[in-house]
Design a protein around this motif. Structure first.
Motif, PDB file in Angstrom:
ATOM      1  N   LYS A   1       0.836  -1.212   0.000  1.00  0.00           N
ATOM      2  CA  LYS A   1       0.000   0.000   0.000  1.00  0.00           C
ATOM      3  C   LYS A   1       0.868   1.258   0.000  1.00  0.00           C
ATOM      4  O   LYS A   1       0.559   2.228  -0.696  1.00  0.00           O
ATOM      5  N   ASP A   2       1.947   1.239   0.772  1.00  0.00           N
ATOM      6  CA  ASP A   2       2.859   2.387   0.804  1.00  0.00           C
ATOM      7  C   ASP A   2       3.499   2.615  -0.559  1.00  0.00           C
ATOM      8  O   ASP A   2       3.608   3.752  -1.023  1.00  0.00           O
ATOM      9  N   ALA A   3       3.922   1.530  -1.207  1.00  0.00           N
ATOM     10  CA  ALA A   3       4.544   1.652  -2.525  1.00  0.00           C
ATOM     11  C   ALA A   3       3.539   2.174  -3.551  1.00  0.00           C
ATOM     12  O   ALA A   3       3.874   3.038  -4.370  1.00  0.00           O
ATOM     13  N   GLN A   4       2.308   1.686  -3.498  1.00  0.00           N
ATOM     14  CA  GLN A   4       1.280   2.169  -4.420  1.00  0.00           C
ATOM     15  C   GLN A   4       1.002   3.646  -4.184  1.00  0.00           C
ATOM     16  O   GLN A   4       0.808   4.408  -5.138  1.00  0.00           O
ATOM     17  N   SER A   5       0.987   4.055  -2.951  1.00  0.00           N
ATOM     18  CA  SER A   5       0.758   5.462  -2.626  1.00  0.00           C
ATOM     19  C   SER A   5       1.888   6.334  -3.169  1.00  0.00           C
ATOM     20  O   SER A   5       1.636   7.410  -3.727  1.00  0.00           O
ATOM     21  N   GLN A   6       3.117   5.867  -3.026  1.00  0.00           N
ATOM     22  CA  GLN A   6       4.255   6.627  -3.535  1.00  0.00           C
ATOM     23  C   GLN A   6       4.218   6.727  -5.058  1.00  0.00           C
ATOM     24  O   GLN A   6       4.527   7.782  -5.626  1.00  0.00           O
ATOM     25  N   VAL A   7       3.828   5.643  -5.725  1.00  0.00           N
ATOM     26  CA  VAL A   7       3.732   5.666  -7.186  1.00  0.00           C
ATOM     27  C   VAL A   7       2.647   6.642  -7.619  1.00  0.00           C
ATOM     28  O   VAL A   7       2.848   7.439  -8.547  1.00  0.00           O
ATOM     29  N   ALA A   8       1.495   6.604  -6.956  1.00  0.00           N
ATOM     30  CA  ALA A   8       0.410   7.523  -7.300  1.00  0.00           C
ATOM     31  C   ALA A   8       0.829   8.974  -7.084  1.00  0.00           C
ATOM     32  O   ALA A   8       0.532   9.846  -7.899  1.00  0.00           O
ATOM     33  N   GLN A   9       1.545   9.223  -5.999  1.00  0.00           N
ATOM     34  CA  GLN A   9       2.017  10.582  -5.714  1.00  0.00           C
ATOM     35  C   GLN A   9       3.008  11.044  -6.783  1.00  0.00           C
ATOM     36  O   GLN A   9       2.942  12.186  -7.250  1.00  0.00           O
ATOM     37  N   GLN A  10       3.909  10.159  -7.183  1.00  0.00           N
ATOM     38  CA  GLN A  10       4.886  10.496  -8.215  1.00  0.00           C
ATOM     39  C   GLN A  10       4.200  10.782  -9.547  1.00  0.00           C
ATOM     40  O   GLN A  10       4.545  11.734 -10.242  1.00  0.00           O
ATOM     41  N   GLN A  11       3.194   9.955  -9.892  1.00  0.00           N
ATOM     42  CA  GLN A  11       2.462  10.176 -11.132  1.00  0.00           C
ATOM     43  C   GLN A  11       1.719  11.501 -11.093  1.00  0.00           C
ATOM     44  O   GLN A  11       1.664  12.221 -12.094  1.00  0.00           O
ATOM     45  N   HIS A  12       1.153  11.838  -9.945  1.00  0.00           N
ATOM     46  CA  HIS A  12       0.452  13.114  -9.807  1.00  0.00           C
ATOM     47  C   HIS A  12       1.418  14.286  -9.985  1.00  0.00           C
ATOM     48  O   HIS A  12       1.096  15.264 -10.668  1.00  0.00           O
ATOM     49  N   MET A  13       2.604  14.169  -9.401  1.00  0.00           N
ATOM     50  CA  MET A  13       3.600  15.237  -9.544  1.00  0.00           C
ATOM     51  C   MET A  13       4.048  15.362 -10.998  1.00  0.00           C
ATOM     52  O   MET A  13       4.211  16.484 -11.510  1.00  0.00           O
ATOM     53  N   GLU A  14       4.227  14.246 -11.680  1.00  0.00           N
ATOM     54  CA  GLU A  14       4.629  14.296 -13.085  1.00  0.00           C
ATOM     55  C   GLU A  14       3.531  14.906 -13.943  1.00  0.00           C
ATOM     56  O   GLU A  14       3.809  15.673 -14.862  1.00  0.00           O
ATOM     57  N   GLN A  15       2.276  14.584 -13.635  1.00  0.00           N
ATOM     58  CA  GLN A  15       1.160  15.150 -14.391  1.00  0.00           C
ATOM     59  C   GLN A  15       1.071  16.654 -14.165  1.00  0.00           C
ATOM     60  O   GLN A  15       0.817  17.410 -15.100  1.00  0.00           O
ATOM     61  N   ARG A  16       1.284  17.094 -12.921  1.00  0.00           N
ATOM     62  CA  ARG A  16       1.276  18.532 -12.648  1.00  0.00           C
ATOM     63  C   ARG A  16       2.373  19.227 -13.444  1.00  0.00           C
ATOM     64  O   ARG A  16       2.180  20.338 -13.952  1.00  0.00           O
TER      65      ARG A  16
END
Length: 76
Positions: A41-56
């Motif tokens: 769950k922590d790894a998935q959260s980090q991936v989602a956060q990274q994808q959000h930052m890249e999209q921004r």
């Protein structure tokens, strides 16, 4: 107590200890599974956060003109 009674008592005691040990080990495996689930769950959260930052970053103005237009519109 006769020898037969002592033998039966000894076997029952061994079965009890073996059962307790088995339950203890099963509990440890369960804890490892919970820890592994949390790690996933922590790894998935980090991936989602990274994808959000890249999209921004992709959505951000890329040129000076785009940035100035966004500032004029109050979007930056």
């Amino acid at each position: 107590m006769s020898t037969a009674n002592l033998a039966i008592l000894g076997v029952m005691l061994l079965v009890g200890v073996a059962s307790a040990l088995g339950l203890y080990k099963a509990g440890g495996n369960s804890q490892k599974a919970v820890t592994a689930d949390q790690d996933v769950k922590d790894a998935q959260s980090q991936v989602a956060q990274q994808q959000h930052m890249e999209q921004r970053g992709a959505d951000a103005p890329q040129t000076v003109d785009e940035l100035l237009n966004a500032l004029d519109k109050g979007q930056a």
